[in-house]
Design an enzyme around this catalytic site. Structure first.
Site, PDB file in Angstrom:
ATOM      1  N   PHE A 116       4.774  -5.567   1.197  1.00 23.48           N
ATOM      2  CA  PHE A 116       4.301  -6.812   0.566  1.00 23.48           C
ATOM      3  C   PHE A 116       2.780  -6.859   0.439  1.00 23.48           C
ATOM      4  O   PHE A 116       2.242  -7.704  -0.268  1.00 23.48           O
ATOM      5  CB  PHE A 116       4.738  -8.036   1.389  1.00 23.48           C
ATOM      6  N   HIS A 124      -2.091   4.156   4.836  1.00 23.46           N
ATOM      7  CA  HIS A 124      -2.020   3.698   3.448  1.00 23.46           C
ATOM      8  C   HIS A 124      -3.399   3.824   2.788  1.00 23.46           C
ATOM      9  O   HIS A 124      -4.424   3.524   3.408  1.00 23.46           O
ATOM     10  CB  HIS A 124      -1.528   2.246   3.387  1.00 23.46           C
ATOM     11  N   GLU A 147       1.945   8.725  -2.060  1.00 22.03           N
ATOM     12  CA  GLU A 147       1.581   7.668  -3.002  1.00 22.03           C
ATOM     13  C   GLU A 147       0.279   8.038  -3.709  1.00 22.03           C
ATOM     14  O   GLU A 147      -0.818   7.807  -3.158  1.00 22.03           O
ATOM     15  CB  GLU A 147       1.372   6.351  -2.266  1.00 22.03           C
TER      16      GLU A 147
END
Ligand code: 13P
Length: 229
Positions: free
Chosen positions: A7, A88, A157
């Site tokens: 999220f 991340h 990613e």
């Protein structure tokens, strides 16, 4: 397949609860072999019942202490949270987490027996420099990371595909995943503009064990459409 919803800085405690209640009802018909993760913002962490795993987007590698603005094990233990996202690209970029910091965090949560989703990804200029440059960049993000840990899932990613609406192509994902898989033996997710319109072709790629989804996971209908594609 693994379906993970990140999220980021979206949703509140109230909307997360409503989302998870709706998701939980849908997951009654989930295939047993599939796994679903949800990473809500830290303020929405709580105990939730259902066929999914709640993880934290971040935590500081400490039991507790004087780390203003951070949470540690004490706060995660309150809700039995034992899953964390580490590495991340948004934390590497905006919070200036370098490889040493990321590796230290990884080591701490590994020692605590956490399930870790460890993220790696290259910027556009590296992608444009060719496959060798991409391999070198991504493998450098494994420095200090023990990939023999049985509870790590790796997420590839590409930074240029995150939040841009432009996913990597099937060929780019296939070749990068093949390269990564030849260097490790862990489940490997793809993330970067995954959405209902491209989920099928992405999950069909050899070497893709699941997806890590940002924008298209924020709406529970959209996220469940992907799980049941
Ligand atoms: P988007 O799905 O919004 O591109 O974000 C991907 C991501 O960063 C998930 O961690």
């Amino acid at each position: 397949m693994i379906y993970a919803a990140n999220f980021k800085t979206n949703h509140t405690r109230t909307t997360t609860r409503a989302y998870i209640e709706a998701l939980s009802e849908k997951l009654v018909k989930k295939k047993v072999e599939d796994r679903v993760f949800v990473f809500p913002p830290l303020t929405a962490l709580d105990r939730f019942e259902g066929d999914f795993t709640i993880g934290t987007q971040n935590a500081y590698p400490t039991q507790n202490g004087a780390y203003t603005g951070e949470i540690g094990l004490e706060q995660l233990n309150e809700f039995d949270i034992t899953t964390i996202l580490i590495g991340h690209s948004e934390r590497r970029e905006h919070m200036h987490e370098d490889q040493q910091t990321v590796a230290k965090k990884y080591h701490f949560f590994m020692e605590q027996g956490f399930e870790i989703i460890y993220c790696i990804g290259e910027p556009l200029e590296v992608r444009e420099s060719g496959d060798d440059a991409v391999a070198k960049y991504l493998l450098a993000q494994f420095k200090g990371i023990d990939l023999s840990y049985e509870k790590v899932i790796v997420a590839y990613e590409p930074i240029w595909a995150i939040g841009t609406g432009r996913s990597a192509t099937v060929e780019e994902i296939a070749s990068t995943h093949a390269m990564l898989k030849s260097n490790m033996d862990r489940p490997l997710l793809y993330g970067g503009s995954v959405k209902p319109a491209n989920i099928k072709e992405i999950t069909a790629i050899d070497g893709v064990d699941g997806v890590l989804v940002g924008s298209a996971s924020l709406d529970v209908e959209s996220f469940s459409q992907m799980i049941f594609c």
